[in-house]
Design a protein around this motif. Structure first.
Motif, PDB file in Angstrom:
ATOM      1  N   ALA A 198      -6.288   8.722  -2.476  1.00  0.00           N
ATOM      2  CA  ALA A 198      -5.115   9.604  -1.922  1.00  0.00           C
ATOM      3  C   ALA A 198      -5.001  10.650  -2.913  1.00  0.00           C
ATOM      4  N   ALA A 199      -5.253  10.657  -4.230  1.00  0.00           N
ATOM      5  CA  ALA A 199      -5.059  11.641  -5.076  1.00  0.00           C
ATOM      6  C   ALA A 199      -5.738  12.760  -4.815  1.00  0.00           C
ATOM      7  N   ALA A 200      -7.083  12.550  -4.305  1.00  0.00           N
ATOM      8  CA  ALA A 200      -8.144  13.727  -4.012  1.00  0.00           C
ATOM      9  C   ALA A 200      -7.614  14.349  -2.681  1.00  0.00           C
ATOM     10  N   VAL A 201      -7.090  13.501  -1.762  1.00  0.00           N
ATOM     11  CA  VAL A 201      -6.541  14.323  -0.425  1.00  0.00           C
ATOM     12  C   VAL A 201      -5.122  15.307  -0.916  1.00  0.00           C
ATOM     13  N   LEU A 202      -4.150  14.408  -1.897  1.00  0.00           N
ATOM     14  CA  LEU A 202      -3.202  15.261  -1.913  1.00  0.00           C
ATOM     15  C   LEU A 202      -3.341  16.552  -2.912  1.00  0.00           C
ATOM     16  N   GLN A 203      -4.373  16.634  -3.751  1.00  0.00           N
ATOM     17  CA  GLN A 203      -4.688  17.731  -4.711  1.00  0.00           C
ATOM     18  C   GLN A 203      -5.095  19.069  -3.565  1.00  0.00           C
ATOM     19  N   LEU A 204      -5.501  18.495  -2.554  1.00  0.00           N
ATOM     20  CA  LEU A 204      -5.818  19.647  -1.304  1.00  0.00           C
ATOM     21  C   LEU A 204      -4.516  19.794  -0.414  1.00  0.00           C
ATOM     22  N   CYS A 205      -3.696  19.251  -0.675  1.00  0.00           N
ATOM     23  CA  CYS A 205      -2.276  19.674   0.163  1.00  0.00           C
ATOM     24  C   CYS A 205      -1.448  20.566  -0.518  1.00  0.00           C
ATOM     25  N   ASP A 206      -1.940  21.905  -0.407  1.00  0.00           N
ATOM     26  CA  ASP A 206      -1.512  22.866  -1.413  1.00  0.00           C
ATOM     27  C   ASP A 206      -0.727  23.908  -0.446  1.00  0.00           C
ATOM     28  N   GLY A 207      -0.521  23.443   0.653  1.00  0.00           N
ATOM     29  CA  GLY A 207       0.507  24.343   1.527  1.00  0.00           C
ATOM     30  C   GLY A 207      -0.458  25.608   2.072  1.00  0.00           C
ATOM     31  N   ASN A 208      -1.779  25.766   1.926  1.00  0.00           N
ATOM     32  CA  ASN A 208      -2.591  26.683   2.308  1.00  0.00           C
ATOM     33  C   ASN A 208      -3.612  25.977   3.262  1.00  0.00           C
ATOM     34  N   ARG A 209      -4.111  24.682   2.845  1.00  0.00           N
ATOM     35  CA  ARG A 209      -5.212  24.335   3.750  1.00  0.00           C
ATOM     36  C   ARG A 209      -4.658  23.448   4.960  1.00  0.00           C
ATOM     37  N   SER A 210      -5.312  23.545   6.179  1.00  0.00           N
ATOM     38  CA  SER A 210      -4.904  22.756   7.309  1.00  0.00           C
ATOM     39  C   SER A 210      -5.497  21.442   7.208  1.00  0.00           C
ATOM     40  N   VAL A 211      -5.062  20.207   7.813  1.00  0.00           N
ATOM     41  CA  VAL A 211      -5.727  19.031   7.633  1.00  0.00           C
ATOM     42  C   VAL A 211      -7.062  19.031   8.006  1.00  0.00           C
ATOM     43  N   ILE A 214      -8.857  20.173   4.976  1.00  0.00           N
ATOM     44  CA  ILE A 214      -8.744  19.159   4.025  1.00  0.00           C
ATOM     45  C   ILE A 214      -9.980  18.058   4.349  1.00  0.00           C
ATOM     46  N   VAL A 215     -10.088  17.847   5.691  1.00  0.00           N
ATOM     47  CA  VAL A 215     -11.332  16.906   6.134  1.00  0.00           C
ATOM     48  C   VAL A 215     -12.400  17.419   5.681  1.00  0.00           C
ATOM     49  N   ALA A 216     -12.728  18.827   6.071  1.00  0.00           N
ATOM     50  CA  ALA A 216     -13.928  19.559   5.774  1.00  0.00           C
ATOM     51  C   ALA A 216     -14.393  19.450   4.317  1.00  0.00           C
ATOM     52  N   GLU A 217     -13.325  19.729   3.591  1.00  0.00           N
ATOM     53  CA  GLU A 217     -13.663  19.883   2.091  1.00  0.00           C
ATOM     54  C   GLU A 217     -13.772  18.435   1.599  1.00  0.00           C
ATOM     55  N   LEU A 218     -13.182  17.337   1.820  1.00  0.00           N
ATOM     56  CA  LEU A 218     -13.570  16.062   1.412  1.00  0.00           C
ATOM     57  C   LEU A 218     -14.811  15.730   1.967  1.00  0.00           C
ATOM     58  N   ARG A 219     -15.371  16.175   2.872  1.00  0.00           N
ATOM     59  CA  ARG A 219     -16.451  15.537   3.761  1.00  0.00           C
ATOM     60  C   ARG A 219     -17.681  16.375   2.803  1.00  0.00           C
ATOM     61  N   THR A 220     -17.546  17.444   2.052  1.00  0.00           N
ATOM     62  CA  THR A 220     -18.538  18.126   1.234  1.00  0.00           C
ATOM     63  C   THR A 220     -18.403  17.412  -0.245  1.00  0.00           C
ATOM     64  N   GLN A 221     -17.631  16.424  -0.265  1.00  0.00           N
ATOM     65  CA  GLN A 221     -17.637  15.632  -1.667  1.00  0.00           C
ATOM     66  C   GLN A 221     -17.932  14.257  -1.581  1.00  0.00           C
ATOM     67  N   TYR A 222     -17.575  13.603  -0.487  1.00  0.00           N
ATOM     68  CA  TYR A 222     -17.634  12.339  -0.319  1.00  0.00           C
ATOM     69  C   TYR A 222     -18.324  11.843   1.012  1.00  0.00           C
TER      70      TYR A 222
END
Length: 92
Positions: free
Chosen positions: A42-55, A58-66
């Motif tokens: 959840a912390a990894a998701v929340l770190q990407l919830c910056d008011g600039n990235r869309s959902v 966020i999913v695309a970024e997380l898929r590059t890491q996990y």
């Protein structure tokens, strides 16, 4: 716009701060009324919830890491944290 829509741009609400609580060994969301303990995922998701990235971003970024990123799990997390008034959609 719902926080789970692909083009929604979620952010942590202004009165909430995410911190690592060394005593608990976990990340927490601090607000004037409550403390919400979140796991590392959840912390990894929340770190990407910056008011600039869309959902979708966020999913695309997380898929590059996990491996095995579940869109449904991310939607469930965002919906739950929105209901707790910790996350909102950036309407600007």
């Amino acid at each position: 716009m719902a926080v789970t829509e692909p083009m929604a741009v979620p952010r942590i609400v202004p009165h909430v701060r995410m911190r690592y609580d060394a005593a608990r060994g976990q990340h927490v969301l601090l607000s004037p009324e409550r403390i919400v303990v979140v796991n590392d995922t959840a912390a990894a998701v929340l770190q990407l919830c910056d008011g600039n990235r869309s959902v979708e971003d966020i999913v695309a970024e997380l898929r590059t890491q996990y491996a095995d990123v579940s869109v449904d799990d991310i939607h469930l997390l965002l919906k739950d944290l929105s209901a707790k008034h910790c996350v909102e959609v950036n309407d600007e």
